[in-house]
Design a protein around this motif. Structure first.
Motif, PDB file in Angstrom:
ATOM      1  N   GLU A   1       0.773  -1.192  -0.122  1.00 50.35           N
ATOM      2  CA  GLU A   1      -0.010   0.155   0.024  1.00 50.35           C
ATOM      3  C   GLU A   1       0.931   1.245  -0.097  1.00 50.35           C
ATOM      4  OE1 GLU A   1      -2.767  -0.010   3.345  1.00 50.35           O
ATOM      5  OE2 GLU A   1      -3.901  -1.485   2.251  1.00 50.35           O
TER       6      GLU A   1
ATOM      7  N   SER B   1     -11.596   4.104  -8.532  1.00 50.67           N
ATOM      8  CA  SER B   1     -11.394   3.329  -7.267  1.00 50.67           C
ATOM      9  C   SER B   1     -10.623   4.147  -6.207  1.00 50.67           C
ATOM     10  CB  SER B   1     -10.728   2.078  -7.983  1.00 50.67           C
ATOM     11  OG  SER B   1     -10.160   1.406  -6.680  1.00 50.67           O
ATOM     12  N   ALA B   2      -9.504   4.767  -6.576  1.00 54.63           N
ATOM     13  CA  ALA B   2      -8.476   5.260  -5.749  1.00 54.63           C
ATOM     14  C   ALA B   2      -9.170   6.621  -5.277  1.00 54.63           C
ATOM     15  CB  ALA B   2      -7.392   6.032  -6.737  1.00 54.63           C
TER      16      ALA B   2
ATOM     17  N   HIS C   1     -12.512   7.081  -4.545  1.00 57.30           N
ATOM     18  CA  HIS C   1     -13.480   6.554  -3.457  1.00 57.30           C
ATOM     19  C   HIS C   1     -12.620   6.075  -2.209  1.00 57.30           C
ATOM     20  CE1 HIS C   1     -16.934   7.320  -5.708  1.00 57.30           C
ATOM     21  NE2 HIS C   1     -16.601   6.220  -6.735  1.00 57.30           N
ATOM     22  N   ARG C   2     -11.682   5.467  -2.439  1.00 56.79           N
ATOM     23  CA  ARG C   2     -10.760   4.909  -1.350  1.00 56.79           C
ATOM     24  C   ARG C   2     -10.215   6.538  -0.459  1.00 56.79           C
ATOM     25  NH1 ARG C   2      -7.600   0.345   0.329  1.00 56.79           N
ATOM     26  NH2 ARG C   2      -9.182  -0.777  -0.806  1.00 56.79           N
TER      27      ARG C   2
ATOM     28  N   GLY D   1     -13.122   8.006   1.172  1.00 57.90           N
ATOM     29  CA  GLY D   1     -13.843   7.087   2.360  1.00 57.90           C
ATOM     30  C   GLY D   1     -12.722   7.532   3.442  1.00 57.90           C
ATOM     31  N   ALA D   2     -11.339   7.446   3.287  1.00 58.61           N
ATOM     32  CA  ALA D   2     -10.442   7.274   4.586  1.00 58.61           C
ATOM     33  C   ALA D   2     -10.546   8.604   4.999  1.00 58.61           C
ATOM     34  CB  ALA D   2      -9.157   6.849   3.723  1.00 58.61           C
TER      35      ALA D   2
END
Length: 85
Positions: free
Chosen positions: A5, A42-43, A45-46, A49-50
């Motif tokens: 990650e 995708s990135a 939204h990640r 969200g974080a």
């Protein structure tokens, strides 16, 4: 193949301002047209969200004041920076 990650560190002010901006942009048609690669979502939204999970400020009654203060502090650190040229 397992990938490591990537960790990105932001100040609280940066996280607050970015969270607000992403929230506004992700729901706009103009932004959807600019982000023309489904994989990028995708990135996004990640990240969004974080930020939402780590920022209690977004649930405060005085959120707008905190956001404005963060914007001001960050803008002051940029000095003469001009993103347009």
């Amino acid at each position: 193949m397992d990938r490591e990650e990537v960790v990105v560190r932001l100040s609280h002010d940066q996280a607050l301002v970015l969270s607000d901006w992403l929230e506004r942009m992700e729901s706009s048609r103009a932004f959807a047209e600019v982000v023309d690669d489904r994989a990028v979502w995708s990135a996004l939204h990640r990240i969004s969200g974080a930020l939402d999970k780590s920022l209690v400020d977004i649930f405060r009654a005085d959120y707008t004041q905190h956001l404005q203060a963060a914007r001001l502090r960050l803008s002051e650190t940029l000095g003469d920076f001009d993103p347009g040229g």
